[in-house]
Design an enzyme around this catalytic site. Structure first.
Site, PDB file in Angstrom:
ATOM      1  N   ASN A  14       1.034  -1.118  -0.008  1.00 42.56           N
ATOM      2  CA  ASN A  14      -0.014  -0.086   0.032  1.00 42.56           C
ATOM      3  C   ASN A  14       0.944   1.093  -0.044  1.00 42.56           C
ATOM      4  O   ASN A  14       1.594   1.549   0.998  1.00 42.56           O
ATOM      5  CB  ASN A  14      -0.852  -0.076   1.093  1.00 42.56           C
ATOM      6  N   CYS A  82      -4.944   5.640   8.627  1.00 46.44           N
ATOM      7  CA  CYS A  82      -4.147   4.445   7.561  1.00 46.44           C
ATOM      8  C   CYS A  82      -3.055   3.727   8.360  1.00 46.44           C
ATOM      9  O   CYS A  82      -2.153   4.231   8.806  1.00 46.44           O
ATOM     10  CB  CYS A  82      -3.596   5.302   6.592  1.00 46.44           C
ATOM     11  N   GLY A  83      -3.527   2.276   8.549  1.00 48.29           N
ATOM     12  CA  GLY A  83      -2.551   1.575   9.391  1.00 48.29           C
ATOM     13  C   GLY A  83      -1.173   1.153   8.733  1.00 48.29           C
ATOM     14  O   GLY A  83      -0.191   1.298   9.427  1.00 48.29           O
ATOM     15  N   ARG A 225     -12.272   3.157   0.517  1.00 50.93           N
ATOM     16  CA  ARG A 225     -12.781   4.441   0.015  1.00 50.93           C
ATOM     17  C   ARG A 225     -11.787   5.421  -0.606  1.00 50.93           C
ATOM     18  O   ARG A 225     -10.868   5.856   0.228  1.00 50.93           O
ATOM     19  CB  ARG A 225     -13.525   4.873   1.289  1.00 50.93           C
ATOM     20  N   CYS A 233      -4.908  -2.936   2.999  1.00 44.17           N
ATOM     21  CA  CYS A 233      -5.325  -1.629   3.973  1.00 44.17           C
ATOM     22  C   CYS A 233      -5.209  -2.041   5.236  1.00 44.17           C
ATOM     23  O   CYS A 233      -5.814  -3.171   5.694  1.00 44.17           O
ATOM     24  CB  CYS A 233      -6.668  -1.645   3.510  1.00 44.17           C
TER      25      CYS A 233
END
Length: 329
Positions: A14, A82-83, A225, A233
């Site tokens: 990510n 946001c991890g 999203r 995610c």
């Protein structure tokens, strides 16, 4: 012309551009500037390959944290958390301040972060707190006729799938499926609808389809999203792990291995004496490259970009994960 320095990073592939505003004070970092810069730099057609978003790092508004993280998606929208991004920000700030653990401020909470034991291949690994965790409809927000959605069929969304919803603090809609459903277009169709104008999730929602692999492992695929499908995610993997533990009445503290298209992480959960739940997300924090761009009159132009050896290192883990996932199909 403003010259902006960045670090290209990823957590479970990510990917983001990390921009330290303290190191780039030449720019007046208004919300509008952050959004425009993200839209331009994160374009996948850009010479730097684009990204899922930008992690803006700046001083904290509070006394305790060593910094603050702001997340702007590739479409210019703001993510409350946001991890995967937080792991890379944790590494950046901890190395900057020569620490092994600290607190980092996010848009909704001040969270614990620390350096962790590598998950393999000597990959830099960090542990970050994911909280607050809420299930009430207002926290998402959600309008499906119930105050709390847990393992329930919602006919307006799908006639067969059972959904759970949780905010951590960004909103997640989760369902457990088999390989046949994963291979279908159900997820993309549903997620695209719920992230356009709709009466059920007015602010949109991250939609995850989860496949059980074993008692201590799951596979998660997420339509984010403001972004769409991503390799992984972090908050979704954390939220899905929590729902799995609740469904199976698992011990919260036992680590759950979470596989995704971008690699593998581990998630643990805990509940304090007041009943409040928090999650711990453990995974890579890879620095792909460092470089700079010029930003003038809304145009972002590459100036420099120097790769690190860390991505090749991470690909060894990805190779291992792909081989494992093939055995589960």
């Amino acid at each position: 012309m403003a010259t902006i320095h960045f670090t290209k990073v990823h957590g479970s592939q990510n990917d983001f551009f990390l921009v330290d505003e303290e190191e780039n004070q030449i720019m007046d970092w208004s919300d509008a500037k952050r959004a425009d810069f993200a839209i331009k730099l994160c374009d996948r057609e850009h010479s730097l390959g684009g990204a899922d978003g930008i992690l803006y790092v700046t001083k904290s508004n509070e006394a305790g944290p060593i910094g603050q993280m702001r997340v702007v998606n590739s479409d210019g929208s703001i993510a409350s958390m946001c991890g995967n991004g937080l792991r890379t920000v944790a590494r950046y700030l901890l190395e900057k301040h020569a620490l092994t653990e600290a607190k980092v401020e996010t848009m909704k909470a001040i969270l614990d972060v620390k350096k962790a034991t590598s998950l393999g291949f000597d990959i830099p690994t960090y542990q970050v707190e994911i909280s607050p965790v809420k299930f009430n409809a207002e926290s998402l927000p959600m309008n499906v006729g119930v105050e709390k959605l847990f393992n329930q069929v919602v006919p307006e969304l799908d006639s067969e799938l059972a959904f759970s919803a949780v905010s951590v603090p960004n909103p997640h809609l989760i369902t457990f499926v088999d390989q046949t459903v994963l291979d279908s277009d159900k997820q993309e169709t549903l997620a695209s609808y719920l992230n356009s104008e709709n009466p059920y999730f007015p602010d949109g929602v991250n939609v995850s389809f989860v496949k059980r692999l074993s008692d201590d492992a799951i596979y998660v695929r997420t339509f984010e999203r403001g972004v769409g499908f991503t390799n992984a995610c972090g908050t979704a993997m954390s939220a899905c792990s929590l729902i799995k533990k609740m469904l199976d009445k698992d011990t919260f503290e036992t680590p759950l291995n979470v596989y995704n298209d971008g690699g593998r992480v581990q998630v643990t959960a805990k509940k304090d004496e007041a009943g409040e739940i928090s999650l711990q997300l453990i995974g890579n924090a890879t620095f792909v490259s460092t470089g700079s761009v010029s930003y003038e009159r809304g145009t972002v132009t590459e100036l420099t970009n120097e790769a690190t050896p860390e991505q090749a290192q991470y690909q060894e883990l990805v190779k291992e994960v792909k081989q494992f996932l093939k055995t589960t199909e």
